[in-house]
Design an enzyme around this catalytic site. Structure first.
Site, PDB file in Angstrom:
ATOM      1  N   ARG A 147      90.116  -4.567 117.660  1.00 24.01           N
ATOM      2  CA  ARG A 147      90.862  -4.535 116.723  1.00 24.01           C
ATOM      3  C   ARG A 147      91.638  -5.938 116.932  1.00 24.01           C
ATOM      4  O   ARG A 147      92.422  -6.378 116.130  1.00 24.01           O
ATOM      5  CB  ARG A 147      91.690  -3.372 116.424  1.00 24.01           C
TER       6      ARG A 147
ATOM      7  N   TYR B 252      96.571 -13.656  90.603  1.00 24.68           N
ATOM      8  CA  TYR B 252      95.389 -12.890  90.309  1.00 24.68           C
ATOM      9  C   TYR B 252      95.802 -11.409  90.196  1.00 24.68           C
ATOM     10  O   TYR B 252      97.046 -11.023  90.613  1.00 24.68           O
ATOM     11  CB  TYR B 252      94.659 -12.947  91.832  1.00 24.68           C
TER      12      TYR B 252
ATOM     13  N   LYS C 229      84.774 -15.530  98.626  1.00 26.03           N
ATOM     14  CA  LYS C 229      84.568 -16.433  97.432  1.00 26.03           C
ATOM     15  C   LYS C 229      83.832 -17.509  98.058  1.00 26.03           C
ATOM     16  O   LYS C 229      82.732 -17.391  98.754  1.00 26.03           O
ATOM     17  CB  LYS C 229      85.856 -16.904  96.608  1.00 26.03           C
TER      18      LYS C 229
END
Length: 383
Positions: free
Chosen positions: A46, A98, A195
């Protein structure tokens, strides 16, 4: 080194154990320590993972950044950056932000006392007039999602800094191949690596980069403390996608130019929103701060009915949310990606269609839209 070379090699030296030319997927949660505190930079995944480190180094280099921080999603990156402000602080965002960001700001943070103001893109020419002593962040997308508005990054940075605020630029649409906001004065650049950076619609991820060591230290702390980290396989997929980013973006742009030109000439298209068109209000600014104009196009159909009929009738363009993959996608923002803005003053127009122009043949893409527009016109005709 040039962009293409750094995309393939930066942070990706051959594996010292085996000589593998591709960074391994370090699918591990924990690491052996030679002694207490002697962990060679890795103790728990992590906090840090070698595959994630390679991604962070590579993508930071492409953005011209000293520091890069990877996240489990684009919204994971946004959430983490929002922890740089406190209740009562003010954040000014571009209005056609967005839809997922607007959902977060309006439904998660505003009830906790955070203050968000949404500024229409044309008003960024007068940004200084909209900032005050409570403003901590100015947040822009350029080009924006879904209206493809363009903001002058250098001017926005100067106004934000004069007011004591930092400028965050969402560079998802442009990618570092087409635009590098940090070089224009931005303090943080943010991406949905889902993306164009991943590029193959097979991974979800986010990223933030900065040259400010104080901001970087805080974001690294928040990354490990909040835990919105990408797994090693996700980091590896994005790293693989970045290797071909330059080649893909060049072709995305070529195809988008062809599609935008076709739509701009079509009698049933009211208006095309693409910065590459000289008629776009942000064309001059985009030409100055971008290498090319990207693969995203939005346009206004003659009516909502025609827009809905159109998105249901393409064959090469597939009806789906998201963007930036090798395949072309079409969607209706008002009912899909930006449905959360329906009650906002800046809701996506009901007749707006958004295209993510992929890497198929430009001729096939144009023909697909031409046929679909004709079919949609018949379906949408009254009676």
């Amino acid at each position: 080194m040039d962009f293409e070379t750094r995309a393939i090699h930066e942070g990706q030296e051959p594996d010292p154990a085996t000589g593998a030319v591709v960074v391994p997927i370090y699918q591990t949660s924990t690491y052996v320590q030679e002694a207490v505190g002697d962990h060679k930079g890795y103790d728990y995944s992590r906090v840090a993972n070698p595959t994630r480190t390679a991604l962070q180094l590579c993508l930071a280099s492409l953005e011209g950044a000293e520091h890069g921080i990877a996240f489990s999603s684009g919204l994971g990156a946004v959430t983490t950056i929002m922890h740089l402000v406190s209740p009562g602080d003010r954040v000014v965002l571009i209005a056609d932000v967005y839809g997922g960001v607007y959902r977060m700001t309006s439904q998660v943070y505003e009830p906790k006392g955070y203050v968000f103001d949404y500024l229409p893109a044309p008003e960024f020419a007068n940004l200084a007039e909209h900032l005050d002593e409570h403003t901590r962040i100015v947040w822009i997308e350029t080009p924006s999602n879904p209206m493809l508005n363009v903001v002058d990054i250098r001017a926005a940075a100067e106004a934000a800094h004069a007011a004591g605020a930092i400028l965050v630029v969402d560079n998802t649409f442009a990618t570092p191949y087409l635009q590098r906001p940090l070089e224009l004065g931005a303090d943080i650049v943010v991406h949905s690596t889902t993306k164009y950076l991943g590029g193959h619609s097979d991974v979800v991820g986010g990223f933030a980069a900065t040259n400010d060591p104080t901001i970087a230290e805080r974001l690294y702390f928040l990354q490990k403390s909040l835990g919105a980290i990408p797994g090693p396989f996700d980091a590896w997929l994005v790293l693989r996608g970045i290797k071909t980013l330059a080649v893909r973006m060049r072709q995305h742009c070529v195809n988008a130019h062809a599609v935008a030109g076709f739509l701009d000439r079509h009698p049933r298209v009211e208006r095309v929103l693409y910065p590459g068109l000289p008629t776009h209000p942000g064309h001059t600014i985009a030409a100055r701060q971008m290498r090319d104009f990207g693969g995203m196009i939005s346009f206004l159909a003659e009516s909502e009915d025609e827009a809905l009929a159109l998105v249901a009738r393409t064959r090469v363009f597939q009806l789906a949310e998201s963007l930036g993959g090798v395949e072309s996608l079409i969607e209706h923002p008002a009912r899909m990606t930006h449905a959360s803005t329906a009650d906002a003053p800046f809701a996506a127009p009901s007749n707006l269609v958004r295209l993510s122009v992929g890497l198929e043949s430009a001729e096939d893409l144009v023909e697909d839209l031409e046929v679909a527009l004709a079919r949609a016109a018949v379906v949408a005709e009254p009676g």
